[in-house]
Design an enzyme around this catalytic site. Structure first.
Site, PDB file in Angstrom:
ATOM      1  N   ARG A  11     -45.315  97.044  44.100  1.00 22.31           N
ATOM      2  CA  ARG A  11     -45.465  95.726  44.061  1.00 22.31           C
ATOM      3  C   ARG A  11     -46.250  95.395  42.857  1.00 22.31           C
ATOM      4  O   ARG A  11     -46.600  96.079  41.921  1.00 22.31           O
ATOM      5  CB  ARG A  11     -46.495  95.234  45.453  1.00 22.31           C
ATOM      6  CG  ARG A  11     -47.915  96.039  45.045  1.00 22.31           C
ATOM      7  CD  ARG A  11     -48.793  95.789  46.553  1.00 22.31           C
ATOM      8  NE  ARG A  11     -48.131  96.255  47.612  1.00 22.31           N
ATOM      9  CZ  ARG A  11     -48.318  97.481  47.875  1.00 22.31           C
ATOM     10  NH1 ARG A  11     -48.721  98.552  47.231  1.00 22.31           N
ATOM     11  NH2 ARG A  11     -47.655  97.750  49.130  1.00 22.31           N
ATOM     12  N   ILE A  13     -47.365  93.966  39.146  1.00 23.29           N
ATOM     13  CA  ILE A  13     -47.068  94.416  37.900  1.00 23.29           C
ATOM     14  C   ILE A  13     -46.259  95.397  37.746  1.00 23.29           C
ATOM     15  O   ILE A  13     -45.209  95.467  36.838  1.00 23.29           O
ATOM     16  CB  ILE A  13     -48.198  94.610  36.792  1.00 23.29           C
ATOM     17  CG1 ILE A  13     -49.203  93.333  36.756  1.00 23.29           C
ATOM     18  CG2 ILE A  13     -47.958  94.931  35.684  1.00 23.29           C
ATOM     19  CD1 ILE A  13     -50.389  93.694  36.291  1.00 23.29           C
ATOM     20  N   ASP A  32     -45.597 105.343  43.883  1.00 28.41           N
ATOM     21  CA  ASP A  32     -46.574 104.605  44.325  1.00 28.41           C
ATOM     22  C   ASP A  32     -47.247 105.277  45.582  1.00 28.41           C
ATOM     23  O   ASP A  32     -46.671 106.360  46.013  1.00 28.41           O
ATOM     24  CB  ASP A  32     -46.177 103.267  45.040  1.00 28.41           C
ATOM     25  CG  ASP A  32     -47.216 102.277  45.336  1.00 28.41           C
ATOM     26  OD1 ASP A  32     -47.418 101.201  44.381  1.00 28.41           O
ATOM     27  OD2 ASP A  32     -48.163 102.242  46.119  1.00 28.41           O
ATOM     28  N   ASP A  55     -49.999 109.764  44.611  1.00 34.25           N
ATOM     29  CA  ASP A  55     -51.259 109.751  44.380  1.00 34.25           C
ATOM     30  C   ASP A  55     -51.755 110.131  42.871  1.00 34.25           C
ATOM     31  O   ASP A  55     -51.916 111.032  42.756  1.00 34.25           O
ATOM     32  CB  ASP A  55     -51.949 110.362  45.588  1.00 34.25           C
ATOM     33  CG  ASP A  55     -53.433 110.078  45.528  1.00 34.25           C
ATOM     34  OD1 ASP A  55     -54.075 109.498  44.716  1.00 34.25           O
ATOM     35  OD2 ASP A  55     -54.078 110.281  46.775  1.00 34.25           O
ATOM     36  N   ASN A  81     -49.476 102.420  35.389  1.00 35.52           N
ATOM     37  CA  ASN A  81     -49.834 101.169  36.025  1.00 35.52           C
ATOM     38  C   ASN A  81     -50.834 101.056  36.925  1.00 35.52           C
ATOM     39  O   ASN A  81     -51.573 100.037  37.197  1.00 35.52           O
ATOM     40  CB  ASN A  81     -48.738 100.195  36.291  1.00 35.52           C
ATOM     41  CG  ASN A  81     -48.992  98.925  36.885  1.00 35.52           C
ATOM     42  OD1 ASN A  81     -49.421  98.182  36.519  1.00 35.52           O
ATOM     43  ND2 ASN A  81     -48.635  99.068  38.341  1.00 35.52           N
ATOM     44  N   TYR A 143     -65.589  98.977  37.310  1.00 32.29           N
ATOM     45  CA  TYR A 143     -64.461  98.693  37.020  1.00 32.29           C
ATOM     46  C   TYR A 143     -64.099  98.880  35.468  1.00 32.29           C
ATOM     47  O   TYR A 143     -63.181  99.253  34.903  1.00 32.29           O
ATOM     48  CB  TYR A 143     -63.865  97.501  37.713  1.00 32.29           C
ATOM     49  CG  TYR A 143     -62.351  97.041  37.332  1.00 32.29           C
ATOM     50  CD1 TYR A 143     -61.065  97.689  37.803  1.00 32.29           C
ATOM     51  CD2 TYR A 143     -62.087  96.094  36.059  1.00 32.29           C
ATOM     52  CE1 TYR A 143     -60.022  97.339  37.526  1.00 32.29           C
ATOM     53  CE2 TYR A 143     -61.019  95.653  35.847  1.00 32.29           C
ATOM     54  CZ  TYR A 143     -59.783  96.246  36.491  1.00 32.29           C
ATOM     55  OH  TYR A 143     -58.456  96.010  36.117  1.00 32.29           O
ATOM     56  N   LYS A 147     -61.956 101.340  32.911  1.00 29.07           N
ATOM     57  CA  LYS A 147     -60.798 100.837  32.198  1.00 29.07           C
ATOM     58  C   LYS A 147     -61.289 101.107  30.537  1.00 29.07           C
ATOM     59  O   LYS A 147     -60.337 101.331  29.909  1.00 29.07           O
ATOM     60  CB  LYS A 147     -60.720  99.467  32.314  1.00 29.07           C
ATOM     61  CG  LYS A 147     -60.030  99.203  33.548  1.00 29.07           C
ATOM     62  CD  LYS A 147     -58.526  99.572  33.756  1.00 29.07           C
ATOM     63  CE  LYS A 147     -57.971  99.089  34.904  1.00 29.07           C
ATOM     64  NZ  LYS A 147     -56.632  99.603  34.964  1.00 29.07           N
TER      65      LYS A 147
END
Length: 260
Positions: A11, A13, A32, A55, A81, A143, A147
């Protein structure tokens, strides 16, 4: 036929990037953690596609995807992604939230990049990171740290491959907040206020266009939009100023969050 692998493509992006790569003539390997979502994305593509559950926390699963993709043709694009997003004051984040955030956002990117390098003779590895990786974002400490680590790894890997004269480029795309289900799931939390401090949420199409523009190009890092990246970097460079300014900005974001 050239092959492209996209993780987290069930789903948002990931699905958008898969569609754009399919339109360019790639055989898509759509992955996914939600196998049914991956299959739905693959079936919606105009060109050839193979759906595989993945996973991203599992290094061996990445290698299995890489071997399957290489069996279909020349893997020239790999897009890491897949990601997760949670918001909370740093001391309120649960053990599971902290662990899964680093496992998916950081280790998922690392495992995917390593698997891609194993099978790619040329082409681009594109890692979807985040503006949060460029500087501190209160409410997103875990988070943002996940990143930041993914971004550092991406840039180091690109340099290492260039030094080894391997014709595989590693790129990082750092978008601002995107209007996806990841954001909508946390929008009810006051700790998500900084998500709403921009002029608007980016659309999936804007991020997909930016991603496609990086493939085959010389640009190793792109931020969308650039002005927000400058603010994020200034918070990292001037932490004293950030301690004063960020709470003010967060209050603005909270008003916008409540008015949604």
């Amino acid at each position: 036929m050239a092959v492209a692998v996209v993780t987290g493509a069930g789903r948002g992006i990931g699905a958008g990037i898969a569609a754009a790569l399919s339109a360019r003539g790639h055989h898509l390997v759509v992955t996914d953690v939600d196998a049914a979502a991956a299959q739905a994305t693959a079936e919606a593509l105009d060109g050839p596609a193979t759906a595989m559950p993945l996973d991203v926390r599992d290094a061996s699963a990445h290698r299995a995807v890489a071997l399957a993709a290489a069996g279909l043709g020349d893997v020239t694009v790999w897009v890491n992604n897949a990601g997760v997003l949670s918001t909370a004051p740093a001391w309120e984040a649960t053990d599971d939230e902290v662990t899964s955030t680093f496992e998916v956002n950081t280790l998922g990117t690392v495992h995917g990049s390593r698997a891609a390098v194993d099978v790619m003779r040329r082409g681009d590895i594109l890692n979807i990171v985040s503006l949060s990786g460029l500087g501190p974002t209160p409410g997103f400490a875990t988070y943002g740290a996940s990143k930041a680590a993914a971004l550092s790894y991406t840039q180091a890997l690109d340099i290492e491959l260039a030094a080894a004269r391997r014709p595989v480029r590693v790129r990082a795309l750092c978008p601002d907040v995107v209007d996806t289900s990841l954001v909508s799931r946390v929008a009810h939390r006051p700790s998500s206020a900084l998500l709403f401090t921009g002029t608007r949420l980016l659309s999936v199409d804007e991020v997909v266009d930016a991603a496609m523009g990086m493939l085959g190009g010389r640009r190793a890092l792109r931020t969308v939009p650039a002005w927000r990246a400058a603010l994020q970097r200034s918070s990292a460079a001037l932490p004293g100023m950030a301690r004063v300014a960020v709470p003010f900005v967060a209050r603005l974001g909270e008003r916008r969050r409540l008015s949604r």
